[in-house]
Design a protein around this motif. Structure first.
Motif, PDB file in Angstrom:
ATOM      1  N   ASP A 101      50.670  30.558  61.658  1.00 15.19           N
ATOM      2  CA  ASP A 101      49.711  31.599  62.026  1.00 15.19           C
ATOM      3  C   ASP A 101      48.579  31.768  61.016  1.00 15.19           C
ATOM      4  N   TRP A 102      47.410  32.065  61.572  1.00 13.51           N
ATOM      5  CA  TRP A 102      46.285  32.565  60.783  1.00 13.51           C
ATOM      6  C   TRP A 102      46.194  34.055  61.119  1.00 13.51           C
ATOM      7  N   VAL A 103      46.411  34.896  60.129  1.00 12.35           N
ATOM      8  CA  VAL A 103      46.517  36.342  60.342  1.00 12.35           C
ATOM      9  C   VAL A 103      45.282  37.056  59.795  1.00 12.35           C
ATOM     10  N   LEU A 104      44.758  37.986  60.573  1.00 14.15           N
ATOM     11  CA  LEU A 104      43.674  38.854  60.130  1.00 14.15           C
ATOM     12  C   LEU A 104      44.222  40.242  59.852  1.00 14.15           C
ATOM     13  N   ASP A 105      44.004  40.740  58.628  1.00 16.22           N
ATOM     14  CA  ASP A 105      44.332  42.121  58.265  1.00 16.22           C
ATOM     15  C   ASP A 105      42.997  42.840  58.173  1.00 16.22           C
ATOM     16  N   LEU A 106      42.707  43.689  59.165  1.00 17.29           N
ATOM     17  CA  LEU A 106      41.330  44.148  59.378  1.00 17.29           C
ATOM     18  C   LEU A 106      40.904  45.348  58.535  1.00 17.29           C
ATOM     19  N   ALA A 107      41.833  46.107  58.008  1.00 16.54           N
ATOM     20  CA  ALA A 107      41.499  47.208  57.091  1.00 16.54           C
ATOM     21  C   ALA A 107      42.552  47.153  55.994  1.00 16.54           C
ATOM     22  N   ALA A 108      42.425  46.153  55.119  1.00 16.46           N
ATOM     23  CA  ALA A 108      43.570  45.635  54.375  1.00 16.46           C
ATOM     24  C   ALA A 108      43.955  46.373  53.097  1.00 16.46           C
ATOM     25  N   ALA A 109      43.010  46.976  52.393  1.00 17.66           N
ATOM     26  CA  ALA A 109      43.330  47.579  51.085  1.00 17.66           C
ATOM     27  C   ALA A 109      44.399  48.671  51.244  1.00 17.66           C
ATOM     28  N   PRO A 110      45.323  48.730  50.265  1.00 17.18           N
ATOM     29  CA  PRO A 110      45.396  48.006  48.991  1.00 17.18           C
ATOM     30  C   PRO A 110      45.974  46.592  49.084  1.00 17.18           C
ATOM     31  N   GLY A 111      46.440  46.180  50.269  1.00 16.16           N
ATOM     32  CA  GLY A 111      46.837  44.796  50.451  1.00 16.16           C
ATOM     33  C   GLY A 111      48.312  44.522  50.616  1.00 16.16           C
ATOM     34  N   GLY A 112      49.132  45.553  50.683  1.00 18.21           N
ATOM     35  CA  GLY A 112      50.582  45.360  50.780  1.00 18.21           C
ATOM     36  C   GLY A 112      51.014  44.573  52.002  1.00 18.21           C
ATOM     37  N   LYS A 113      50.387  44.840  53.146  1.00 21.34           N
ATOM     38  CA  LYS A 113      50.773  44.126  54.367  1.00 21.34           C
ATOM     39  C   LYS A 113      50.269  42.690  54.335  1.00 21.34           C
ATOM     40  N   SER A 114      49.066  42.483  53.803  1.00 21.51           N
ATOM     41  CA  SER A 114      48.563  41.108  53.654  1.00 21.51           C
ATOM     42  C   SER A 114      49.511  40.274  52.810  1.00 21.51           C
ATOM     43  N   LEU A 115      50.067  40.885  51.779  1.00 24.50           N
ATOM     44  CA  LEU A 115      51.019  40.179  50.918  1.00 24.50           C
ATOM     45  C   LEU A 115      52.283  39.798  51.692  1.00 24.50           C
ATOM     46  N   ILE A 116      52.742  40.681  52.563  1.00 26.80           N
ATOM     47  CA  ILE A 116      53.899  40.361  53.409  1.00 26.80           C
ATOM     48  C   ILE A 116      53.573  39.168  54.302  1.00 26.80           C
ATOM     49  N   PHE A 117      52.406  39.206  54.951  1.00 29.24           N
ATOM     50  CA  PHE A 117      52.019  38.111  55.840  1.00 29.24           C
ATOM     51  C   PHE A 117      51.889  36.796  55.066  1.00 29.24           C
ATOM     52  N   SER A 118      51.346  36.886  53.855  1.00 32.64           N
ATOM     53  CA  SER A 118      51.069  35.671  53.069  1.00 32.64           C
ATOM     54  C   SER A 118      52.336  34.941  52.643  1.00 32.64           C
ATOM     55  N   LYS A 123      47.771  31.115  56.687  1.00 37.16           N
ATOM     56  CA  LYS A 123      46.563  31.657  56.067  1.00 37.16           C
ATOM     57  C   LYS A 123      46.392  33.122  56.479  1.00 37.16           C
ATOM     58  N   VAL A 124      45.861  33.937  55.562  1.00 34.77           N
ATOM     59  CA  VAL A 124      45.594  35.353  55.835  1.00 34.77           C
ATOM     60  C   VAL A 124      44.147  35.666  55.457  1.00 34.77           C
ATOM     61  N   SER A 125      43.454  36.374  56.322  1.00 42.30           N
ATOM     62  CA  SER A 125      42.114  36.876  56.017  1.00 42.30           C
ATOM     63  C   SER A 125      42.189  38.386  55.899  1.00 42.30           C
ATOM     64  N   ALA A 126      41.844  38.908  54.735  1.00 39.66           N
ATOM     65  CA  ALA A 126      41.943  40.346  54.462  1.00 39.66           C
ATOM     66  C   ALA A 126      40.541  40.939  54.353  1.00 39.66           C
ATOM     67  N   VAL A 127      40.264  41.915  55.189  1.00 43.01           N
ATOM     68  CA  VAL A 127      38.938  42.544  55.260  1.00 43.01           C
ATOM     69  C   VAL A 127      39.017  43.975  54.760  1.00 43.01           C
ATOM     70  N   GLU A 128      38.090  44.350  53.890  1.00 42.06           N
ATOM     71  CA  GLU A 128      38.021  45.721  53.375  1.00 42.06           C
ATOM     72  C   GLU A 128      36.555  46.080  53.111  1.00 42.06           C
ATOM     73  N   PRO A 129      36.028  47.148  53.725  1.00 38.54           N
ATOM     74  CA  PRO A 129      34.612  47.491  53.579  1.00 38.54           C
ATOM     75  C   PRO A 129      34.244  48.180  52.266  1.00 38.54           C
ATOM     76  N   ASP A 130      35.167  48.970  51.706  1.00 35.91           N
ATOM     77  CA  ASP A 130      34.854  49.729  50.498  1.00 35.91           C
ATOM     78  C   ASP A 130      34.917  48.817  49.273  1.00 35.91           C
ATOM     79  N   LYS A 131      33.823  48.775  48.494  1.00 31.40           N
ATOM     80  CA  LYS A 131      33.733  47.811  47.383  1.00 31.40           C
ATOM     81  C   LYS A 131      34.807  48.022  46.319  1.00 31.40           C
ATOM     82  N   LYS A 132      35.017  49.254  45.910  1.00 27.51           N
ATOM     83  CA  LYS A 132      36.010  49.514  44.866  1.00 27.51           C
ATOM     84  C   LYS A 132      37.402  49.119  45.339  1.00 27.51           C
ATOM     85  N   ARG A 133      37.740  49.512  46.549  1.00 29.41           N
ATOM     86  CA  ARG A 133      39.048  49.168  47.106  1.00 29.41           C
ATOM     87  C   ARG A 133      39.172  47.655  47.313  1.00 29.41           C
ATOM     88  N   PHE A 134      38.062  47.026  47.684  1.00 30.47           N
ATOM     89  CA  PHE A 134      38.052  45.585  47.893  1.00 30.47           C
ATOM     90  C   PHE A 134      38.412  44.829  46.614  1.00 30.47           C
TER      91      PHE A 134
END
Length: 295
Positions: A101-118, A123-134
């Protein structure tokens, strides 16, 4: 606002208010990028006695009083474990990610779920709009040894315009009014906030669905209770996309409630009953999620 909040919550389930005030445990999982089950023996040597969670061999709980103490342990500082709520973990696992699977985490920060998927996905694509959180999220991925996560400082509402139908799986833990984090006096919550987030969530949900390949599956989730941010949005998706199908979720826990089909003057599609509301208790925070397939 306190009275309005409590009245609304009691309409959904009176047990929620009780659960919000009872936090007896916290949970963590083993970071499989850096450790395996042997790490539990290391924790025992440091004076901890983790309790197994029945539904996943890499997930454990401890009394809430030990949360601060464990952050000073060598196991934690070496990023061999990751503190994460049981509700978030079980929702992420419910996406049923596989090694191709190629997984998209669309509002990913702080990233805990992306880490589970990874730990499983190709492959995982993690998207986060807020710069500091990113940037905190990027650091989080690096520290925990995840090398198959791509990161994007983008607004999730418009990601589909760049990607098209690219992803096998999508997870959207949407920004919300965070009612599950209210455990005392209501200060920052109000109905305007609920309605503002509901509008944003519908845009993110549409983007998430548009990013899915035909036959792909996604999960929409929030850490809030308001039907305007949960069932109403699933009803919106079903009305907007004729190829959206709500899937059954079978969880090995008892503190759950099916989606509601009527709220105040609104009636929702009967299919929203398949959504899950996790009720707060012990190490579980309040959580809502729904699994969706693109046909």
């Amino acid at each position: 606002m306190q009275k309005i909040f409590e009245e609304r919550i009691n309409k959904i389930n009176p047990e929620i208010l009780k659960g919000l005030k009872e936090k007896k445990e916290f949970s963590f999982r083993i970071n499989r990028h850096k450790a395996d089950l042997k790490v539990i023996e290391e924790l025992k040597k440091e004076g901890f006695s983790p309790n197994k969670v029945e539904w996943n061999k890499y997930v454990f709980t401890l009394p809430i009083e030990e949360r601060k103490k464990i952050t000073k342990s060598s196991v934690y500082t070496q990023n061999k474990i990751y503190i994460q709520n049981l509700s978030s973990i079980i929702a992420a696992i419910s996406l049923d990610v596989n090694e191709n699977d190629w997984v998209l985490d669309l509002a990913a920060a702080p990233g805990g779920k992306s880490l589970i998927f990874s730990e499983i996905a190709k492959k995982v694509s993690a998207v986060e709009p807020d710069k500091k959180r990113f940037f905190r999220m990027k650091r989080n991925f690096k520290e925990h040894g995840a090398k198959n996560i791509q990161t994007y400082n983008k607004d999730g509402r418009f990601v589909y315009k760049a990607t098209g139908k690219m992803f096998d799986k999508v997870f959207l833990d949407a920004p919300c009014s965070s009612e599950a984090h209210i455990d005392g006096e209501v200060t920052w919550w109000n109905l305007k906030r609920v309605k503002r987030f509901s509008k944003l969530q519908k845009e993110l949900l549409s983007s998430a669905f548009n990013c899915l390949k035909p036959g792909g599956e996604m999960i929409y989730a929030t850490c809030t209770f308001s039907p305007e941010e949960n069932e109403e949005n699933i009803d919106f998706l079903l009305n907007k996309f004729s190829n959206a199908e709500i899937l059954e979720i079978n969880l090995p826990i008892d503190n759950i409630q099916e989606g509601i089909t009527k709220w105040e003057d609104k009636e929702f599609n009967k299919e929203v009953k398949k959504a899950i509301r996790i009720l707060p208790t012990d190490a579980y925070s309040g959580f809502f999620f729904c699994k969706i397939r693109k046909n």
